[in-house]
Design a protein around this motif. Structure first.
Motif: not given
Ligand SMILES: C[S@@+](CC[C@H](N)C(=O)[O-])C[C@H]1O[C@@H](n2cnc3c(N)ncnc32)[C@H](O)[C@@H]1O
Length: 217
Positions: A46, A48, A71, A107, A110, A148
């Motif tokens: 995941k 970001l 994302t 996430f 990042a 996040h």
């Protein structure tokens, strides 16, 4: 009135020329994507991206790891629109300010590929460069990024040389130039003013002034 434009207007003013400048070979999007991909292979899926821009880094990541759950956040809608065209259906693109976004998910990684923060190296000096925020605001922004991330999440930043004044000819007869002026320095922060121009046949196509801070060491 603040003489510096806000960040979304700054990028909005040259979205049309952004890719032309960024794809001249100075920025190592592939290297950054390879670095993230090596972690994706270890199970961190995941991702970001902070300040996804027109999706130049994300495009390289897509080629390597279409299975990643990506994302990209950006404050400038015109940049996101180009990113959406570039990435097709892949990834979730969100218009938000990283300093106060609330994505309601966490996430594994990042990434800031010069998005909002970048590691700046000048000689043996390593600084954190940001877009106009002071240290207190910046700390809040970094805490928001941390919120996040999963417990063992990673924050990855690209490394860039110091900003310098220069001029460069781009394809299609456009000339880019930037002028850098130091406007303040103390023990913690050095601030610069960056003025850029895109011109064709001497006519100014786009021009903007931005303040940037280097938070030292
Ligand atoms: C230099 S561009 C980098 C874009 C992309 N990561 C790349 O490598 O080409 C910086 C991007 O960060 C975005 N940005 C700057 N400050 C932001 C903020 N506070 N929140 C969200 N996006 C921001 C700008 O709109 C711009 O698209």
């Amino acid at each position: 009135m603040n003489k510096y434009t806000n960040i979304a207007d700054y990028y909005d003013s040259f979205t049309d020329y952004y890719d032309l400048l960024m794809t001249q070979g100075y920025y190592d999007y592939q290297g950054m994507a390879n670095a993230v991909y090596s972690l994706i292979k270890d199970g961190r899926k995941k991702i970001l991206e902070l300040g996804v821009g027109t999706g130049l880094f994300a495009e390289k990541l897509l080629a390597l790891a279409p299975e990643a759950e990506f994302t990209g956040v950006d404050i400038t809608l015109s940049m996101l629109n180009i990113a959406r065209q570039r990435l097709g259906e892949w990834g979730n693109l969100v218009e938000a300010d990283i300093y106060n976004m609330n994505l309601q998910e966490t996430f594994d990684i990042a990434v800031s590929s010069r998005g909002v923060w970048v590691i700046s190296q000048r000689g043996d000096q390593t600084d954190l460069r940001n877009h106009t925020k002071d240290i207190d605001e910046d700390i809040k922004g970094l805490i928001n990024v941390a919120k996040h991330l999963r417990q063992d999440g990673l924050f990855m930043l690209s490394i860039q040389g110091e900003h310098k004044s220069y001029q460069q000819n781009l394809p299609t007869g456009i000339v880019y130039s930037q002028e850098i002026e130091k406007i303040g320095e103390n023990d913690e922060i050095k601030s610069i003013e960056k003025t850029y121009f895109f011109k064709r046949d001497g006519e100014i196509l786009a021009q903007q002034k931005l303040k940037l801070n280097y938070i030292k060491q």
